[in-house]
Design an enzyme around this catalytic site. Structure first.
Site, mmCIF file in Angstrom:
data_model
loop_
_atom_site.group_PDB
_atom_site.id
_atom_site.type_symbol
_atom_site.label_atom_id
_atom_site.label_comp_id
_atom_site.label_asym_id
_atom_site.label_seq_id
_atom_site.Cartn_x
_atom_site.Cartn_y
_atom_site.Cartn_z
ATOM 1 N N LYS A 135 0.834 -1.207 0.000
ATOM 2 C CA LYS A 135 0.000 0.000 0.000
ATOM 3 C C LYS A 135 0.868 1.256 0.000
ATOM 4 C CE LYS A 135 -3.827 -2.386 2.234
ATOM 5 N NZ LYS A 135 -4.429 -2.841 3.500
ATOM 6 N N GLN B 269 -5.111 -1.779 9.739
ATOM 7 C CA GLN B 269 -4.815 -3.093 9.155
ATOM 8 C C GLN B 269 -5.312 -4.198 10.090
ATOM 9 O OE1 GLN B 269 -3.367 -3.612 6.049
ATOM 10 N NE2 GLN B 269 -3.875 -5.747 6.396
ATOM 11 N N ASP C 187 -11.528 2.361 4.086
ATOM 12 C CA ASP C 187 -11.730 0.912 4.026
ATOM 13 C C ASP C 187 -13.213 0.550 4.004
ATOM 14 O OD1 ASP C 187 -9.651 -0.839 3.644
ATOM 15 O OD2 ASP C 187 -9.008 -0.875 5.730
#
Length: 285
Positions: free
Chosen positions: A52, A96, A119
């Site tokens: 990322k 994450q 997200d």
């Protein structure tokens, strides 16, 4: 049988995002910013975060990683998120997953500002997805929809079997398909006779982390196969949840692993962060 090439499409999207970032910088003097929280030493999570970061660098984003020890406290993560919520240079916040067991993951995800929730995991954005309103959509299922669109595969009226009911992939995948007028079945670990459901499907979308779960005799001729699974086989190779070698002989389209849905997930993260930055820039006007 045609391969759905997520790698090629992701590259195209990345180039478009880079062009948009250059325009945004020229017009507003703003650089889109993404912050990532990584807890612990999980190798898969570390690899994702590294990918990322590299993608952010390629498109011209500002990015920062908050790497925290495995034994971090709830308060410490919460304070970091509050700080990023208030930081005007951060447009997107990504936690994450998975988080270690001492951390209340739900509370952490709910703390992220919905306007920075790139997200798409905040209940506010989940609710907007289910009710077909604009918001941030989880990157993996959003990437699947982009891939289908790229190959002119219209899901309207199609029988779609989603295998896996996770909050990150299965449930939002089902919601996106419903919003696009597909007929959707969701199967999961307690589903009796999975084959009965997959054989009826025009499109099978699977993401459960079980090697070779979907076999040739579970797929009707001409079906479209979207393999969202990612597993490491005994020989070290990355493989999906579909027996690619045999299933590919029967289907009309199939995603490879790697090179299918995986690259699209990161492309959609870039796309969502750009969207957040544009909205943020509008609010500042």
């Amino acid at each position: 049988m045609q391969i759905l090439d997520g790698k090629a499409l992701a590259k195209k999207i990345e180039n478009n995002v880079a062009d948009e970032v250059a325009k945004l910088k020229a017009q507003t003097d703003r650089t889109p910013g993404l912050a990532v929280i990584l807890v612990g030493q999980d190798p898969a999570s570390q690899a994702y975060v590294s990918m990322k970061k590299k993608a952010c660098d390629r498109v011209g984003f500002y990015s920062v990683s908050h790497e925290m020890p495995e034994d971090i406290s709830q308060d410490a993560i919460e304070n970091t998120i509050k700080m990023m919520n208030q930081n005007p240079n951060i447009d997107g916040i990504l936690v994450q997953l998975p988080l270690p067991p001492q951390i209340d993951t739900t509370k952490i995800l709910e703390l992220v500002d919905p306007a920075k929730d790139v997200d798409g995991f905040h209940p506010y954005n989940v609710g907007r997805l289910v009710t077909n309103l604009d918001g941030f959509v989880p990157c993996t299922p959003l990437g699947v929809m982009e891939l289908l669109q790229e190959y002119n595969i219209d899901v309207k009226g199609k029988n779609c079997c989603v295998v896996g009911a996770s909050n990150i992939v299965g449930k939002p995948m089902a919601a996106l398909l419903l919003n696009a007028d597909a007929t959707v079945e969701v199967c999961h670990i307690f589903t009796d006779d999975l084959k009965k459901h997959t054989l009826n499907a025009d499109i099978i979308l699977v993401g459960v982390g079980v090697i070779n779960l979907i076999k040739e005799d579970m797929v009707k001729d001409g079906a479209i196969i979207i393999d969202i699974g990612i597993n490491r086989a005994d020989n070290g190779k990355l493989v999906g949840d579909v027996d690619f070698e045999n299933v590919s002989k029967k289907c009309s389209y199939i995603t490879p692993v790697p090179g299918g849905v995986g690259p699209m997930t990161i492309a959609m993260l870039l796309s969502n962060t750009l969207k957040a930055a544009k909205l943020n820039a509008q609010d500042k006007d």
